[in-house]
Scaffold this motif. Structure first.
Motif, PDB file in Angstrom:
ATOM      1  N   VAL A  60       2.024   7.095  -5.728  1.00  0.00           N
ATOM      2  CA  VAL A  60       1.423   8.333  -6.203  1.00  0.00           C
ATOM      3  C   VAL A  60       2.479   9.435  -6.276  1.00  0.00           C
ATOM      4  CG1 VAL A  60      -0.267  10.139  -5.671  1.00  0.00           C
ATOM      5  CG2 VAL A  60      -0.850   7.716  -5.308  1.00  0.00           C
TER       6      VAL A  60
ATOM      7  N   TYR B 258       0.807  -1.215   0.000  1.00  0.00           N
ATOM      8  CA  TYR B 258       0.000   0.000   0.000  1.00  0.00           C
ATOM      9  C   TYR B 258       0.846   1.273   0.000  1.00  0.00           C
ATOM     10  CZ  TYR B 258      -3.695  -3.292   1.171  1.00  0.00           C
ATOM     11  OH  TYR B 258      -4.568  -4.345   1.147  1.00  0.00           O
TER      12      TYR B 258
ATOM     13  N   SER C 220       2.218   4.471  -1.123  1.00  0.00           N
ATOM     14  CA  SER C 220       1.810   5.429  -2.152  1.00  0.00           C
ATOM     15  C   SER C 220       2.735   6.641  -2.227  1.00  0.00           C
ATOM     16  CB  SER C 220       0.369   5.894  -1.901  1.00  0.00           C
ATOM     17  OG  SER C 220       0.263   6.521  -0.635  1.00  0.00           O
ATOM     18  N   ASN C 221       3.446   6.955  -1.143  1.00  0.00           N
ATOM     19  CA  ASN C 221       4.347   8.109  -1.131  1.00  0.00           C
ATOM     20  C   ASN C 221       5.717   7.671  -0.636  1.00  0.00           C
ATOM     21  OD1 ASN C 221       2.451  10.505  -1.683  1.00  0.00           O
ATOM     22  ND2 ASN C 221       1.403   9.410  -0.026  1.00  0.00           N
TER      23      ASN C 221
ATOM     24  N   ASN D 156       1.708   1.077  -6.609  1.00  0.00           N
ATOM     25  CA  ASN D 156       0.732   1.992  -6.026  1.00  0.00           C
ATOM     26  C   ASN D 156       1.291   3.385  -5.735  1.00  0.00           C
ATOM     27  OD1 ASN D 156      -1.579   0.231  -5.884  1.00  0.00           O
ATOM     28  ND2 ASN D 156      -0.490  -0.904  -4.283  1.00  0.00           N
TER      29      ASN D 156
END
Length: 977
Positions: free
Chosen positions: A113, A87, A89-90, A111
């Protein structure tokens, strides 16, 4: 005693159970983080979850969603195992020292971002697979060592909003495919090594783009009209490129624009005259350093601008009165344009104006009275115009002023009392005007004043004694006025004074007692006054006095023997009433003009033998005849020598028409070198010619410098070199110097060729280019502190050899970061000896006909006296040390009137070390080491030559500093750029 068998059998099982228990305590994502081998304090298997670890943030389900490890002193390869976090994302690993290539497997972080890898040492190509990340919106790779091209696959990003690739080594051209990323809001690709090419018109398809930064990208050609369709763009920065043609009138269609930066290009023609009212958000417009002509658009000036910079163009006509309407204007720089007319009379009335610079604009009229109406004016620069009238009372009371430069105008009248005592002014230049009246005692309030230049006016009266309270005063130039009275005794309190010029006034009395307290004094000029009395013996105790002119006064008595202690470049005591013998040191021809017009003074020992008048006349006649005969003989000898040398030179020139001289055993010929001199092979342009990269048939690579037939000012590097006709041939200077030098830190000259009008120098090729390029034009993150220090030590050893071990000694005269070249291992070598000078005089000084060197590197005394010795090189080397510490160029608009050395000193005093050190260095490990090198740089750049250490001493200090280099995991680069 050994344990019992039962205890021994259970011990391994107990240990296994304990380890298993700890592993079970930490969830799977925590184990993945530990597997990445990142030495982060606080990461421990004892926790149940990593959500409270440093840099870790979890989502509401307890899974790792964000990892921010910026500035954590990490190094090595990219931790690809982080991509197993399902998970995540950053991911931010910025401002570390990761030094591997970025693996293509980074696309496994499906995933992501946001990915921020900025300010590291990543190298190699940018993986094309990054565009496979389906959710990526922010990609920041700036400040690394990525090379190759921007992958064309980047055009397939699906949701990307931010792409930041600035300060890398990217090559090729900007791919048109970037125009396919229609979601893009920020595109930053400035300062890379792109090939000269136009801006892809496809970028006009980026309809969501808000910021476009492409400075220093070698962009050529006109500005594409398609960019004018970017209706959401608010920041456009295309500065420092090769763009040409007119600025299109369609630029006024960028209705969301707030900032336009087009400076330092080759834009020509007129600025758009209409349509500016549509740009209601425009706050900053900078089109300076171009070739623009015509008038300044009045509609542009009607906008609510904060900054308008149009300096160094060919703009004509009047400055629009409408510029005074803006309520936000704080900066107006129009200098070096052939403008006309007056400054707008209401300028500053409606806005918090801070900086006004209209130097060399041919402006007339008076100084507007409202410039400081809003109490913000800091810099008032009106140099070399035709301004007239007096200083307005409102400007004279402007306590925010820091820099005032009004020299070279026709201003007149008395200077208001308050103006003399402005508390924040550190630079006050009023010279070459028609000012009159007296200097007010209120000058005591100018406590920050460091330079006061009021020469060539009509000031009168006595110098106030309050001037002695200006502790920060470095220069007092008040020559060519009508000052009278005595020199105030308080002047000896100015312990920082470097220059005192009161020449050509009507000052009387004696030279103040206690002048030996001016221990920083380098120049003392009291010529052409009515000074009387003896020359104080204590002048000889001034430790760094370099220039002494007391001529055309009424000084009497003997010349103090202590003057022999001074190391003077100029001594003038002529036209006084001095008597007795000159001290023995001054009996040489070097001082033959220093004592003229002193009837009672004898050069050497005076003779007082008696004799009749007739015998004295006869003796005088014989001496005259003998002197005339000797003179005729000497003239004949000189004429013969000149003709002989000219004949020899002509023969030498004829012999050198097709001369090929090698200094090493070579494996190539002249014809092979000539075949490589193509424009495509140019790797550098300097003040003396072009430099080509030549790949030879045997695989060897050499650098070839083809010299110009004449010298010129190199505007790209701010170099100033001497004319080949006035100060020797740069080709001959470099051959003479490099041909005989053998040192590991001086570039090797393989051979030279002089064939007609073509002069070539062939020397070793250094793949990492110049230090200046790495520091100021590329990704300086490649240069960690150990590498920078190694470069400093290598360069110092090369200069030390020139000064102390070469026979005869050599003064380089153009030491700068662009002339320090780096080999594949970042070893530094001194290069470019085109203006070097062999020191032949006994005192180590050579007089030049013009200045040689580069702006920001020239020692103060060299610029003034045109005398050169090794101290000039040491000053320049000190500037290079400051560049290595700060990462800043030697001159920068941010420094104002200062150069790098001045900026460092003032910033250290006001803000401390952390504000001058390059933020890319990271001071956690090397703070003390960096500070000590900074101290050496400041010592080398002392304004007083005598206080600068020798290069041999500099090398010793650096070697001592090398011995205490902290241990660090930071890598030293070993690859070539």
């Amino acid at each position: 005693m050994p344990p019992s068998p039962s205890v021994s059998s259970f011990l391994p099982l107990f240990l296994l159970f304990s380890i298993t228990h700890l592993s079970l305590a930490l969830n799977q994502e925590g184990l993945l983080l530990l597997r990445a081998n990142l030495p982060i304090p606080g990461w421990s298997a004892a926790a149940a979850t990593p959500c409270n670890w440093t840099g870790v943030a979890c989502n509401r389900w307890g899974s790792v969603a964000s990892l921010s490890l910026s500035g954590a002193s990490l190094s090595g390869a990219f931790p690809i195992s982080l991509c197993d976090l399902p998970y995540l994302s950053n991911l931010s690993l910025s401002n570390n020292s990761f030094n591997s290539s970025l693996p293509a497997a980074v696309s496994a972080c499906r995933n992501l971002v946001s990915l921020d890898l900025s300010q590291n040492l990543f190298q190699g190509p940018i993986p094309a697979t990054l565009s496979d990340l389906p959710f990526l919106r922010h990609l920041n790779l700036e400040g690394n060592s990525f090379s190759g091209q921007i992958p064309p696959s980047f055009g397939s990003f699906r949701q990307l909003e931010t792409l930041m690739l600035t300060e890398n080594y990217l090559q090729g051209t900007i791919p048109a495919a970037l125009g396919n990323i229609t979601t893009l809001k920020r595109l930053f690709i400035a300062y890379n090594h792109f090939s000269p090419s136009p801006i892809p018109p496809e970028l006009g398809n980026l309809t969501n783009l808000e910021e476009l930064w492409m400075s220093g990208c070698s962009l050529t050609g006109p500005l594409p009209l398609s960019l004018c369709r970017l209706q959401r763009l608010w920041n456009l920065d295309l500065s420092n490129n090769l763009l040409s043609g007119p600025i299109p009138s369609q630029i006024v269609e960028l209705t969301s624009i707030e900032q336009i930066e087009l400076f330092n290009n080759s834009f020509s023609g007129l600025l758009p005259q209409l349509g500016w009212p549509h740009l209601t958000r425009l706050r900053r417009f900078d089109a300076s350093m171009n070739k623009l002509s015509g008038i300044i658009p009045s509609q542009l000036c009607e906008l609510p601008l904060e900054s308008l910079n149009l300096f160094e163009n060919n703009l004509e006509g009047l400055i629009p009165e409408s510029i005074a309407i803006s309520e936000n204007l704080n900066e107006l720089k129009l200098f070096r344009n052939p403008l006309s007319g007056m400054l707008p009379r209401d300028l500053g009335k409606n806005s918090p104006l801070q900086i006004l610079d209209v130097t060399h604009c041919n402006l007339t009229g008076g100084i507007p009275e409202f410039l400081c109406s809003n109490g913000a004016l800091e810099a008032l620069i009106l140099v070399d115009n035709v301004f007239s009238g007096s200083i307005p009372a409102s400007v004279a009371k402007c306590k925010t002023l820091q820099r005032v430069r009004m020299k070279g105008n026709r201003l007149y009248g008395e200077v208001p009392d308050e103006f003399w005592g402005l508390p924040n002014v550190y630079l006050l230049e009023l010279h070459d005007n028609l000012f009159s009246g007296v200097m007010s005692p209120l000058i005591a309030g100018a406590t920050n004043l460091s330079k006061l230049s009021i020469s060539s006016n009509r000031f009168s009266g006595s110098l106030p004694r309050e001037i002695g309270s200006l502790d920060a005063l470095i220069e007092l130039s008040a020559g060519d006025n009508e000052f009278s009275g005595e020199i105030p005794s308080s002047i000896v309190n100015l312990r920082q004074l470097w220059r005192l010029d009161l020449s050509n006034n009507d000052i009387s009395g004696g030279i103040p007692i206690g002048i030996h307290d001016l221990v920083q004094l380098n120049e003392l000029n009291l010529a052409q006054n009515r000074l009387s009395g003896p020359i104080p013996d204590e002048i000889g105790n001034l430790p760094v006095l370099n220039y002494l002119d007391l001529s055309h006064n009424r000084l009497s008595g003997a010349i103090p023997p202590s003057l022999q202690n001074l190391k003077l470049n100029k001594l003038n005591l002529s036209s006084n009433l001095l008597t007795g013998n000159t001290p023995p040191l001054f009996a040489s021809d070097a001082y033959s003009d220093s004592f003229l017009g002193n009837p009672g003074l004898c050069i050497g020992a005076c003779s007082h033998r008696g004799g009749s008048g007739r015998s004295r006349v006869f003796s005088w006649l014989l001496r005259s005849i003998f002197a005339a005969a000797v003179l005729i003989f000497l003239v004949g000898v000189v004429c013969f020598v000149i003709k002989y040398r000219k004949l020899g030179q002509m023969k030498k020139n004829r012999a050198a028409v097709t001369k090929w001289t090698s200094f090493y055993k070579l494996g190539f010929s002249e014809s092979e070198i000539s075949g490589c001199l193509k424009e495509a092979n140019v790797i550098g342009r300097g003040a003396s010619g072009k430099v080509y990269k030549a790949v030879l048939s045997n695989g060897e690579i050499v650098a070839v410098k083809k010299l110009h037939n004449r010298a010129f000012r190199d505007t790209s590097s701010n170099a100033i070199i001497t004319s080949l006709d006035s100060d020797g041939d740069g080709f001959e200077a470099e051959v003479e110097t490099l041909g005989r030098i053998r040192h590991k830190n001086i570039v090797r000259l393989w051979c030279c060729c002089s064939a007609g009008g073509c002069k070539l120098l062939v020397y070793e090729y250094l793949p990492n280019g110049s230090l200046g390029d790495l520091l100021h034009k590329a990704a300086k993150s490649l240069l960690d502190w150990p590498t920078r220090f190694k470069i400093a030590l290598d360069a110092a050893e090369g200069l030390s050899y020139l000064h102390h071990d070469s026979v005869p000694p050599v003064v380089h005269r153009d030491v700068k970061s662009n002339n320090i070249l780096l080999d594949k291992d970042f070893g530094a070598k001194i290069a470019d000896f085109g203006v070097a000078k062999v020191v032949k005089s006994k005192n180590g000084l050579e007089s030049m006909s013009v200045i040689a060197g580069s702006y920001g590197y020239i020692a103060p005394e060299y610029a003034y006296t045109l005398r050169v010795n090794e101290k000039s090189d040491i000053y320049s080397f000190g500037v290079v040390l400051l560049e290595l510490v700060t990462g800043r160029p030697p001159i920068d608009p941010e420094f104002g009137e200062k150069d790098l050395a001045g900026w460092v000193r003032s910033t250290l005093e006001s803000q401390g070390t952390s504000e001058v050190v390059d933020p890319k260095l990271g001071l956690m490990t090397f703070e003390e080491h960096v500070s000590r090198l900074l101290d050496i740089g400041l010592l080398c750049t002392s304004n007083l030559p005598i206080t600068r250490p020798s290069m041999r001493r500099v090398v010793n200090m650096l070697q001592e500093l090398s011995a205490v280099m902290p241990n660090s995991q930071e890598k030293k680069p070993r690859h070539s750029i």
